[in-house]
Design a protein around this motif. Sequence first.
Motif, PDB file in Angstrom:
ATOM      1  N   ARG A 140      24.847  87.700  86.860  1.00 34.74           N
ATOM      2  CA  ARG A 140      26.220  87.699  86.487  1.00 34.74           C
ATOM      3  C   ARG A 140      26.689  88.701  85.331  1.00 34.74           C
ATOM      4  O   ARG A 140      27.749  89.323  85.483  1.00 34.74           O
ATOM      5  CB  ARG A 140      26.647  86.298  86.339  1.00 34.74           C
ATOM      6  CG  ARG A 140      26.481  85.233  87.426  1.00 34.74           C
ATOM      7  CD  ARG A 140      27.084  83.747  87.108  1.00 34.74           C
ATOM      8  NE  ARG A 140      28.361  83.938  86.367  1.00 34.74           N
ATOM      9  CZ  ARG A 140      28.834  83.182  85.334  1.00 34.74           C
ATOM     10  NH1 ARG A 140      28.024  82.123  85.057  1.00 34.74           N
ATOM     11  NH2 ARG A 140      30.091  83.139  84.980  1.00 34.74           N
ATOM     12  N   GLN A 141      25.826  88.659  84.468  1.00 36.59           N
ATOM     13  CA  GLN A 141      26.180  89.394  83.333  1.00 36.59           C
ATOM     14  C   GLN A 141      26.033  91.015  83.680  1.00 36.59           C
ATOM     15  O   GLN A 141      26.552  91.681  83.082  1.00 36.59           O
ATOM     16  CB  GLN A 141      24.904  89.308  82.219  1.00 36.59           C
ATOM     17  CG  GLN A 141      24.854  87.808  81.535  1.00 36.59           C
ATOM     18  CD  GLN A 141      23.769  87.537  80.766  1.00 36.59           C
ATOM     19  OE1 GLN A 141      22.956  88.578  80.259  1.00 36.59           O
ATOM     20  NE2 GLN A 141      23.695  86.115  80.186  1.00 36.59           N
ATOM     21  N   THR A 142      25.248  91.281  84.788  1.00 32.79           N
ATOM     22  CA  THR A 142      24.882  92.726  85.002  1.00 32.79           C
ATOM     23  C   THR A 142      26.145  93.179  85.839  1.00 32.79           C
ATOM     24  O   THR A 142      26.603  94.472  85.609  1.00 32.79           O
ATOM     25  CB  THR A 142      23.604  92.934  85.891  1.00 32.79           C
ATOM     26  OG1 THR A 142      22.600  92.283  85.062  1.00 32.79           O
ATOM     27  CG2 THR A 142      23.465  94.415  86.366  1.00 32.79           C
ATOM     28  N   ILE A 143      26.581  92.324  86.969  1.00 32.84           N
ATOM     29  CA  ILE A 143      27.523  92.992  87.813  1.00 32.84           C
ATOM     30  C   ILE A 143      29.095  92.570  87.353  1.00 32.84           C
ATOM     31  O   ILE A 143      29.921  93.388  87.903  1.00 32.84           O
ATOM     32  CB  ILE A 143      27.292  92.667  89.393  1.00 32.84           C
ATOM     33  CG1 ILE A 143      27.300  91.123  89.470  1.00 32.84           C
ATOM     34  CG2 ILE A 143      25.957  92.992  89.562  1.00 32.84           C
ATOM     35  CD1 ILE A 143      27.265  90.768  91.158  1.00 32.84           C
ATOM     36  N   GLU A 144      29.095  91.288  86.502  1.00 33.99           N
ATOM     37  CA  GLU A 144      30.394  91.180  86.233  1.00 33.99           C
ATOM     38  C   GLU A 144      31.268  91.803  85.713  1.00 33.99           C
ATOM     39  O   GLU A 144      32.526  92.238  86.230  1.00 33.99           O
ATOM     40  CB  GLU A 144      30.344  89.931  85.361  1.00 33.99           C
ATOM     41  CG  GLU A 144      31.712  88.949  85.531  1.00 33.99           C
ATOM     42  CD  GLU A 144      31.334  87.405  84.686  1.00 33.99           C
ATOM     43  OE1 GLU A 144      31.508  86.482  85.438  1.00 33.99           O
ATOM     44  OE2 GLU A 144      31.183  87.536  83.640  1.00 33.99           O
ATOM     45  N   PRO A 145      30.795  92.778  84.547  1.00 34.45           N
ATOM     46  CA  PRO A 145      31.633  93.791  84.025  1.00 34.45           C
ATOM     47  C   PRO A 145      32.057  95.101  85.182  1.00 34.45           C
ATOM     48  O   PRO A 145      33.212  95.822  85.192  1.00 34.45           O
ATOM     49  CB  PRO A 145      30.629  94.463  83.082  1.00 34.45           C
ATOM     50  CG  PRO A 145      29.878  93.470  82.695  1.00 34.45           C
ATOM     51  CD  PRO A 145      29.726  92.625  83.922  1.00 34.45           C
ATOM     52  N   ALA A 146      30.983  95.252  85.967  1.00 33.23           N
ATOM     53  CA  ALA A 146      31.362  96.311  86.859  1.00 33.23           C
ATOM     54  C   ALA A 146      32.355  96.132  87.826  1.00 33.23           C
ATOM     55  O   ALA A 146      33.214  96.887  88.175  1.00 33.23           O
ATOM     56  CB  ALA A 146      30.152  96.829  87.770  1.00 33.23           C
ATOM     57  N   ALA A 148      34.813  93.946  87.200  1.00 32.04           N
ATOM     58  CA  ALA A 148      36.099  93.670  86.620  1.00 32.04           C
ATOM     59  C   ALA A 148      36.570  94.961  86.520  1.00 32.04           C
ATOM     60  O   ALA A 148      38.022  95.142  86.524  1.00 32.04           O
ATOM     61  CB  ALA A 148      35.932  93.067  85.478  1.00 32.04           C
ATOM     62  N   GLU A 149      35.821  96.030  86.177  1.00 33.77           N
ATOM     63  CA  GLU A 149      36.275  97.267  86.084  1.00 33.77           C
ATOM     64  C   GLU A 149      36.862  97.915  87.440  1.00 33.77           C
ATOM     65  O   GLU A 149      37.992  98.582  87.438  1.00 33.77           O
ATOM     66  CB  GLU A 149      35.104  98.346  85.643  1.00 33.77           C
ATOM     67  CG  GLU A 149      35.536  99.667  85.380  1.00 33.77           C
ATOM     68  CD  GLU A 149      34.454 100.615  84.648  1.00 33.77           C
ATOM     69  OE1 GLU A 149      34.888 101.698  84.730  1.00 33.77           O
ATOM     70  OE2 GLU A 149      33.601 100.030  84.200  1.00 33.77           O
ATOM     71  N   ASP A 155      39.985  89.999  83.266  1.00 31.31           N
ATOM     72  CA  ASP A 155      39.655  88.428  83.248  1.00 31.31           C
ATOM     73  C   ASP A 155      38.979  88.097  84.311  1.00 31.31           C
ATOM     74  O   ASP A 155      38.825  86.814  84.480  1.00 31.31           O
ATOM     75  CB  ASP A 155      41.139  87.576  82.960  1.00 31.31           C
ATOM     76  CG  ASP A 155      41.999  88.043  81.728  1.00 31.31           C
ATOM     77  OD1 ASP A 155      41.224  88.165  80.789  1.00 31.31           O
ATOM     78  OD2 ASP A 155      43.189  88.099  81.962  1.00 31.31           O
ATOM     79  N   PHE A 156      38.355  89.008  85.182  1.00 32.05           N
ATOM     80  CA  PHE A 156      37.487  88.496  86.380  1.00 32.05           C
ATOM     81  C   PHE A 156      36.245  87.940  85.804  1.00 32.05           C
ATOM     82  O   PHE A 156      35.542  88.354  84.931  1.00 32.05           O
ATOM     83  CB  PHE A 156      37.268  89.891  87.184  1.00 32.05           C
ATOM     84  CG  PHE A 156      36.215  89.526  88.241  1.00 32.05           C
ATOM     85  CD1 PHE A 156      36.842  88.866  89.427  1.00 32.05           C
ATOM     86  CD2 PHE A 156      34.913  89.839  88.171  1.00 32.05           C
ATOM     87  CE1 PHE A 156      35.741  88.473  90.366  1.00 32.05           C
ATOM     88  CE2 PHE A 156      34.256  89.435  89.235  1.00 32.05           C
ATOM     89  CZ  PHE A 156      34.594  88.724  90.337  1.00 32.05           C
TER      90      PHE A 156
END
Length: 453
Positions: A140-146, A148-149, A155-156
């Motif tokens: 989750r930590q790895t792909i969540e920011p990608a 969201a971008e 806020d995703f």
Amino acid sequence: MEKIAIIGLSCLFPDANNPEQFWQNLAEAKDSTSAVTVEEMGVDPAIFYDPVKGKPETIYYLRGGFIRNFKFDASEYNLPAEFLNSLDNTFKWSLYTAKQAIVQSGYWGNRNVLSKCGVILGALSLPTKLSNQLVAPIYRQTIEPAIAELLQDKDFHLSALPTTTKASTYNAMVCGFPAALVAQALSLSSNHFCIDAACSSSFYAIKLASHYLWTGKADLMLAGAISCSDPLFLRMFFSGIQGYPENGISCPLDKASRGLITSEGIGMVVLKRYSDAVRDGDKILATICGNGLSNDGKGKHFLSPNSKGQTLAFERAYKEAQLSPKAIDYMECHATGTLLGDTTEFNSIETFFGQHEASPLIGSTKANVGHLLVAAGMVSLAKTILSMSSDVIPPTINVNEPLGSENNVISAKKIVQTPTPWPNATTKHAALSAFGFGGTNSHLIIEQTKAEG
């Protein structure tokens, strides 16, 4: 090489917590597969379900074989209960079946004998429920920011997987730790490891265990295999490679069958040099005469079986056993239910046994419990040993349009579809096949005399 005696047998299969329950189910021609539930999947299966095959990130088949109503008693083992209870079912099932196999062999509590007992287990190198739980936060930590971008939504957030217990970090060791844990918890020897030879793992483990006995590195060996992958991951994987039946029909050795049913479970046997088993007065359930292994080599695709590789495993098994194929009364086929796989296996049987003018009865227990993947061979072995001891071959269920023709050596009539008395009442011979992804092939030959059974 000396024959290897099987002196202990245990299992945890769909709808059966021991060999006695398994045999009762077979005798009743019971189908022990069912629809996957929220409890097994961890989420509602309907979220991912789409009956149309080929859609990405969906599951088009929900039926499987599952271990239910199993209770683990951590107090039975030589390790802290809190630690054992924090482990995945991969480890709990391994401990349970290892102990039950040793109990049946008659050596439970014999420290001197068990200190010279090794463990070799086939284990699928895929995520389990709790190993997935450990890795999910990192994912989750790895792909969540990608994501969201990409969505331009700061806020995703990905939904977290539900957790039922605090997972021990040992749950990440799905490949090697099950055998090591069994050895430690039951005070066995330092000869322990896991292998992954795909669906042939059971018989590869037995072959390697036999080598430990032949070379004197061990006096007793536990061998078996376990299938305990994360149900969501596994179902996504087999939907992705389109291994499930698109027509909903999975019936090994039937012309209408178009795919397999994935299942979970574990089986183990206790092995001993035959001469030692006779000397010590052990109850010999069956004797291993030959175990032929092979690999297909280069082929069309890693999912496409090769008849040449399968017949090579046959040849090696009978050469090792110094036995004619005509001596085989019954053969438990790999027969997963896929049209290509079952047809290829049928052609291999026809080619090899036909040239030896042999025509054993055949069947497949995958119709009862589904395909246990790396542990498939243990289901076949348990069924065959129990059949020998009971003097009856249970039916292969749900066969309406049997493979084969009347002109073949192995005709449709050779598929056991009703309870059938064992053809030979004195010395029984049986053969069992297990063929895996990538062309790992195995063919096991066992015998049982009236005095042993």
